[in-house]
Design an enzyme around this catalytic site. Structure first.
Site, PDB file in Angstrom:
ATOM      1  N   HIS A  17      38.622  46.584  40.949  1.00 19.86           N
ATOM      2  CA  HIS A  17      37.829  45.896  39.925  1.00 19.86           C
ATOM      3  C   HIS A  17      36.546  45.321  40.548  1.00 19.86           C
ATOM      4  O   HIS A  17      35.468  45.420  39.968  1.00 19.86           O
ATOM      5  CB  HIS A  17      38.629  44.737  39.306  1.00 19.86           C
ATOM      6  N   LYS A  41      50.560  44.518  26.553  1.00 19.98           N
ATOM      7  CA  LYS A  41      51.018  44.001  27.853  1.00 19.98           C
ATOM      8  C   LYS A  41      51.431  42.533  27.769  1.00 19.98           C
ATOM      9  O   LYS A  41      50.862  41.774  26.980  1.00 19.98           O
ATOM     10  CB  LYS A  41      49.891  44.132  28.891  1.00 19.98           C
ATOM     11  N   ARG A  90      39.466  55.811  36.920  1.00 22.47           N
ATOM     12  CA  ARG A  90      40.082  56.153  38.199  1.00 22.47           C
ATOM     13  C   ARG A  90      40.456  57.634  38.273  1.00 22.47           C
ATOM     14  O   ARG A  90      40.502  58.222  39.327  1.00 22.47           O
ATOM     15  CB  ARG A  90      41.341  55.305  38.418  1.00 22.47           C
ATOM     16  N   SER A 128      46.664  46.822  38.856  1.00 22.65           N
ATOM     17  CA  SER A 128      47.180  45.457  38.966  1.00 22.65           C
ATOM     18  C   SER A 128      48.700  45.461  39.049  1.00 22.65           C
ATOM     19  O   SER A 128      49.292  44.688  39.812  1.00 22.65           O
ATOM     20  CB  SER A 128      46.733  44.630  37.750  1.00 22.65           C
TER      21      SER A 128
END
Ligand code: COA
Length: 162
Positions: A17, A41, A90, A128
């Site tokens: 990040h 989430k 990514r 994360s």
């Protein structure tokens, strides 16, 4: 003044990040790192904790700030007169979801442009949840999160298992 918003769960912020933030800060006058709500989430760290980690990680970047918002990203952009959304990609697998989000945000705020920055190859595997899993199972997260917050994140994750 060109303002960009970099939204995410940041649970917690990683070096992947931070790389995107540093590069975005060279492209825009102002970048806001926005702790946003992903309804799919259940975050491990509180919003305040995530904001605190981000603030320490961006301390050396004068045109970057951190904020939190629990509503629609498009509404936040309008409030702050921001015209760009920064997202990191990514892998190809990120693209379909991100493209859907970009189109939805464009529908909600026609002035919003989503700018995709490609992750560096060394960060492509990083997320994360991977950091949380390594830390919670007693592994070292050194080099995976910004150095200023490494110890605090490691301690918080280890407390989870003890
Ligand atoms: N380096 C390292 N990790 C990265 C990364 C990078 N450059 N880019 C993404 N990731 C990781 C994230 O940490 C996250 O990991 P996790 O799944 O383990 O938590 C994962 O890739 C997915 O990231 P992202 O797609 O950005 O999801 P997110 O949950 O972090 O953020 C929101 C999604 C919050 C931006 C989105 O739900 C949102 O905009 N919410 C606001 C409400 C709204 O407007 N909704 C409608 C939008 S149309």
């Amino acid at each position: 003044m060109r303002t960009a918003v970099y939204p995410g769960s940041f649970d917690p912020i990683t070096i992947g990040h931070l790389d995107i933030i540093e590069r975005a800060s060279r492209l825009f006058d102002q970048v806001i790192v926005l702790v946003s709500r992903n309804p799919d989430k259940s975050p491990f760290f509180t919003v305040d904790a995530r904001l605190g980690f981000i603030s320490r990680a961006i301390a050396a970047l004068p045109n970057v700030s951190a904020d939190a918002f629990s509503g629609l990203l498009a509404d936040y952009l309008k409030q702050r007169k921001a015209t760009a959304i920064i997202k990191g990609l990514r892998a190809v697998s990120d693209f379909e979801y991100e493209f859907q989000m970009a189109l939805a945000n464009k529908t909600l705020d026609p002035a919003a442009e989503t700018i995709f920055l490609a992750a560096q190859a060394k960060n492509m595997y990083l997320s994360s949840s991977l950091v949380r899993q390594i830390g919670a199972l007693g592994g070292s997260i050194k080099g995976l999160v910004p150095v200023e917050i490494e110890n605090d994140i490691q301690t918080a994750l280890q407390e989870e298992i003890s």
